[in-house]
Design a protein around this motif. Structure first.
Motif, PDB file in Angstrom:
ATOM      1  N   TYR A 174      -2.823  -8.706   6.517  1.00 51.39           N
ATOM      2  CA  TYR A 174      -4.247  -8.359   6.506  1.00 51.39           C
ATOM      3  C   TYR A 174      -4.794  -7.986   7.880  1.00 51.39           C
ATOM      4  O   TYR A 174      -5.943  -7.590   7.994  1.00 51.39           O
ATOM      5  N   ASP A 175      -3.939  -8.061   8.914  1.00 52.13           N
ATOM      6  CA  ASP A 175      -4.301  -7.527  10.232  1.00 52.13           C
ATOM      7  C   ASP A 175      -3.737  -6.119  10.397  1.00 52.13           C
ATOM      8  O   ASP A 175      -3.731  -5.568  11.497  1.00 52.13           O
ATOM      9  N   ASN A 176      -3.236  -5.551   9.307  1.00 51.57           N
ATOM     10  CA  ASN A 176      -2.633  -4.212   9.266  1.00 51.57           C
ATOM     11  C   ASN A 176      -1.364  -4.083  10.106  1.00 51.57           C
ATOM     12  O   ASN A 176      -1.050  -3.003  10.591  1.00 51.57           O
ATOM     13  N   ARG A 228       0.834  -1.207   0.000  1.00 48.43           N
ATOM     14  CA  ARG A 228       0.000   0.000   0.000  1.00 48.43           C
ATOM     15  C   ARG A 228       0.860   1.245   0.000  1.00 48.43           C
ATOM     16  O   ARG A 228       2.033   1.216   0.375  1.00 48.43           O
ATOM     17  N   SER A 278       2.211  -4.870   4.262  1.00 51.13           N
ATOM     18  CA  SER A 278       1.337  -5.058   5.423  1.00 51.13           C
ATOM     19  C   SER A 278       0.645  -6.408   5.335  1.00 51.13           C
ATOM     20  O   SER A 278       0.354  -6.896   4.244  1.00 51.13           O
TER      21      SER A 278
END
Length: 174
Positions: free
Chosen positions: A70-72, A12, A68
């Protein structure tokens, strides 16, 4: 279709809330040799960098993305640098900052996503990287993704009073 999302991670754009993370990474002297950093960066300079990170890669010739899960959780950073659209090539680099996530496939997944983006979205002909001869983990990562060693730069970087050789690796879009 180009996507920056993988099975376990995604790439991202930088966000203003990444200030502390970027400040910590850029000021970690243990990894300065990877980026040829000589001096620390102030929070002010990093904030300015983040404020300008939205600029187009064609304008600033570089792109930094956050890796990152997927739990950030922030795993690391991946960069495109020396972007040369005329000759359709760019350098790439990766840093997995979370040591617990190293050698678990996250770097490979991130690098694969970035190479796919470079070849399919940016229409690059080739990507390359520079890796210290003694950085076995990075050499393994890039070689596993079909990068070829095309040269050895002798005594290329002075690190703690010792000159180190550096490999140049390249991947051409077939």
């Amino acid at each position: 279709m180009v996507t920056l999302k993988g099975e376990h991670i995604f790439l991202r754009a930088l966000e203003p809330e990444d200030l502390d993370f970027i400040h910590e990474v850029e000021n970690n002297e243990a990894i300065w040799e990877l980026s040829n950093t000589q001096t620390p960066y102030s929070r002010y300079l990093i904030k300015q960098y983040l404020d300008e990170s939205h600029l187009d890669i064609y304008e600033v010739k570089q792109l930094r993305l956050v890796i990152s899960d997927y739990d950030n959780n922030l795993i690391g950073l991946i960069d495109i640098f020396d972007f040369d659209f005329r000759n359709r090539k760019a350098g790439i680099g990766i840093l997995i900052t979370d040591e617990a996530k190293r050698a678990k496939g996250y770097g490979s997944e991130a690098l694969s996503l970035l190479v796919n983006y470079c070849f399919n979205q940016l229409q690059l002909h080739q990507v390359y990287c520079n890796i210290s001869e003694d950085n076995e983990a990075s050499l393994k990562l890039f070689k596993n993704l079909e990068f070829q060693i095309i040269g050895l730069k002798k005594d290329w970087n002075l690190v703690h009073g010792v000159y180190k050789n550096e490999f140049l690796l390249q991947l051409i879009n077939s």
